[in-house]
Design an enzyme around this catalytic site. Structure first.
Site, PDB file in Angstrom:
ATOM      1  CG  HIS A  45      -1.729  -1.169   1.427  1.00  0.00           C
ATOM      2  ND1 HIS A  45      -2.366  -1.466   2.608  1.00  0.00           N
ATOM      3  CD2 HIS A  45      -2.049  -2.173   0.573  1.00  0.00           C
ATOM      4  CE1 HIS A  45      -3.047  -2.599   2.466  1.00  0.00           C
ATOM      5  NE2 HIS A  45      -2.865  -3.043   1.245  1.00  0.00           N
ATOM      6  CE1 TYR A  72      -9.751   1.214   5.372  1.00  0.00           C
ATOM      7  CE2 TYR A  72      -8.631   0.602   3.346  1.00  0.00           C
ATOM      8  CZ  TYR A  72      -8.883   0.400   4.685  1.00  0.00           C
ATOM      9  OH  TYR A  72      -8.241  -0.598   5.341  1.00  0.00           O
ATOM     10  CG  ASP A  91      -9.899  -1.172  -0.653  1.00  0.00           C
ATOM     11  OD1 ASP A  91     -11.112  -1.176  -0.988  1.00  0.00           O
ATOM     12  OD2 ASP A  91      -9.465  -1.809   0.324  1.00  0.00           O
ATOM     13  CG  HIS A 123     -12.417   0.011   2.794  1.00  0.00           C
ATOM     14  ND1 HIS A 123     -12.763   0.011   4.125  1.00  0.00           N
ATOM     15  CD2 HIS A 123     -11.494  -0.964   2.651  1.00  0.00           C
ATOM     16  CE1 HIS A 123     -12.080  -0.922   4.763  1.00  0.00           C
ATOM     17  NE2 HIS A 123     -11.300  -1.533   3.895  1.00  0.00           N
ATOM     18  CD  GLU A 131      -9.525  -4.306  -1.992  1.00  0.00           C
ATOM     19  OE1 GLU A 131      -8.407  -3.848  -2.297  1.00  0.00           O
ATOM     20  OE2 GLU A 131      -9.747  -4.882  -0.919  1.00  0.00           O
ATOM     21  CD  GLU A 164     -11.242  -5.869   2.401  1.00  0.00           C
ATOM     22  OE1 GLU A 164     -10.377  -5.759   1.523  1.00  0.00           O
ATOM     23  OE2 GLU A 164     -11.301  -5.136   3.394  1.00  0.00           O
ATOM     24  NE  ARG A 217      -8.789  -7.217  -1.997  1.00  0.00           N
ATOM     25  CZ  ARG A 217      -7.668  -7.451  -1.339  1.00  0.00           C
ATOM     26  NH1 ARG A 217      -6.799  -8.327  -1.770  1.00  0.00           N
ATOM     27  NH2 ARG A 217      -7.410  -6.818  -0.226  1.00  0.00           N
ATOM     28  CG  HIS A 247      -8.276  -8.979   3.112  1.00  0.00           C
ATOM     29  ND1 HIS A 247      -8.348  -9.101   4.481  1.00  0.00           N
ATOM     30  CD2 HIS A 247      -8.298  -7.654   2.848  1.00  0.00           C
ATOM     31  CE1 HIS A 247      -8.430  -7.888   5.021  1.00  0.00           C
ATOM     32  NE2 HIS A 247      -8.399  -6.990   4.059  1.00  0.00           N
ATOM     33  CD  GLU A 300      -4.142  -6.490   1.176  1.00  0.00           C
ATOM     34  OE1 GLU A 300      -5.015  -7.364   1.398  1.00  0.00           O
ATOM     35  OE2 GLU A 300      -4.338  -5.275   1.404  1.00  0.00           O
TER      36      GLU A 300
HETATM   37 MG    MG Z   1      -9.630  -3.948   0.918  1.00  0.00          MG
END
Ligand code: MG
Length: 440
Positions: free
Chosen positions: A160, A196, A244, A246, A270, A296, A317, A346, A373
């Protein structure tokens, strides 16, 4: 339990606990075990070397030195998982032969009648992964060989890159690229509470709003394509770019965002919409020019399977402990292969090194692998979990040692006592400008 209980059922259900345990031990396995190996203990260990409570299940056997470790981490509700493991799961499997993994986890799943959910599935995952660890140790082979062996040498990962401004985000991405990562997830702040995964860049433009720290979807939809335009220009064509959302968008907003990102060729976009709206995913995916990654928040392997078979995802994911562990995740990977869906399990910091190893075992054994990830574990985590897999130049390679090849130093683990998760307090502040709660 039947829909229409008979008069004899309550008595059967009300057996003294000791008698029930005896019945489980004696009758639950209607075939002879191939040897005398038996499960003798099941318990949960909770430790927080990075401040995030990690739950690990240890399954002991009557063979000296033979035990298994599994990840049961549900960092936000870990007390409930510990109680599930020690008060409900242990008695089901103590006395059983540890090699019948599928039967044991089916028993764990069916025995409570009501199935699924993160507490149940994380607890079962702890048992499941520990049994695979034991199976590997008994065979003297790493778990990935029990899954059919490798189809690739290692798993490519992403990390990230986050910052409160675009400059900070892209600078962080440059640092990761310099470390060998060729895929980065970009999150950058906006005014109010930020986006996020990133800090806010300042106060909201609408200081008179009921909740001036709130999130503005309009600002987000305008800013995000600018971030990726700049990132693609500055990072070049060779870097995989991910993002992402989120769960914060409506289905229509999700399509708007996806179309605005087309020119920047994302590896994936995502969680564009919340689980409550997943029925709309097939239309969102069909209208999206960039690959859609979701999963996730799946807490049921059946729901995850429906995302694949229903055309809702390009990449699945799931957080594999939240769907019950390696056994169900392996089935998803096989399903994904046949549907042309790829995997992207995830795995940020609320995944223990045991689950990270399980992810990599799946990654290197499935043709459906997309990306992994990554999380760079701290020295404190490595002290608690000797054998934790390192990411080298962006790649994760499974341990060659039997089982997961990872131990748990309980003395070291005790140096990092868990507290309650900080997520509750964070979620309480994730609101829009009107003050209404939104998905955290
Ligand atoms: Mg995520």
């Amino acid at each position: 339990m039947l829909d229409s209980p008979t008069a004899t059922e309550p008595a059967a259900l009300a057996e003294p606990e000791s008698a029930a345990v005896e019945a489980f031990s004696t009758f639950a396995q209607p075939w002879p075990a191939p040897d005398d190996t038996r499960i003798t203990g099941v318990r949960a260990i909770v430790t927080a070397p990075e401040g995030i409570p990690l739950v690990v299940v240890r399954v002991d056997t009557n063979v000296p030195g033979l035990f298994g470790l599994g990840c049961a981490t549900l960092t936000q509700r870990w007390h409930a998982v510990v109680a599930f493991v020690e008060e409900h799961l242990a008695r089901l499997v103590i006395g059983r032969y540890p090699g019948d993994i599928e039967d044991l986890v089916r028993l764990a799943r069916f025995s409570g009648y009501w199935r699924e959910g993160p507490v149940t599935n994380n607890a079962i995952s702890g048992l499941d992964m520990a049994l695979w660890d034991i199976a590997g140790k008994r065979a003297g082979r790493p778990v990935y060989e029990l899954l059919g062996g490798r189809v690739r040498a290692a798993a490519d990962t992403y990390l990230h890159a986050s910052g409160s401004t675009m400059e900070q985000t892209i600078e962080r991405a440059h640092e990761l690229v310099a470390q060998g990562f060729t895929n980065v997830r970009l999150q950058t702040g906006q005014r109010g509470i930020g986006t996020y995964g990133s800090a806010p860049s300042g106060l909201s433009a609408r200081a008179s709003a009921p909740y001036p720290r709130g999130w503005s979807v309009d600002e987000y939809l305008a800013q995000t394509p600018r971030l990726f335009e700049r990132a693609r220009a500055e990072l070049g064509d060779e870097v995989g770019l991910l993002h992402d959302v989120h769960s914060r968008l409506s289905p229509k907003q999700a399509v708007t965002l996806a179309r605005s990102l087309e020119a920047y060729r994302l590896f994936f976009l995502e969680d564009v919409i919340a689980p409550e709206h997943w029925d709309r995913l097939p239309e969102v995916r069909a209208a999206s020019p960039v690959p859609i990654a979701v999963g996730e928040l799946t807490t049921s392997v059946t729901d995850a399977a429906r995302l694949i078979s229903g055309g809702g995802v390009d990449l699945i994911r799931s957080h594999i402990s939240a769907i019950g562990g390696l056994t169900p995740a392996r089935k998803l990977a096989i399903l994904a292969e046949f549907f042309g869906v790829r995997t992207a399990w995830h795995a940020p910091g609320d995944t223990s090194p045991i689950a990270a190893a399980a992810n990599v075992a799946l990654d290197v054994t499935t043709a459906a692998f997309g990306i992994q990830e990554g999380h760079v574990f701290s020295d404190q985590v490595r002290e608690v979990f000797p054998g934790t897999i390192e990411i080298v130049d962006g790649w994760m390679t499974p341990n060659a040692a039997p089982g997961w090849g990872i131990d748990l130093d309980e003395k070291a683990a005790a140096n990092f006592p868990p507290g309650l998760s900080a997520h509750d307090a964070w979620a309480a502040g994730v609101r829009d400008l009107s003050g209404g709660l939104i998905a955290p």
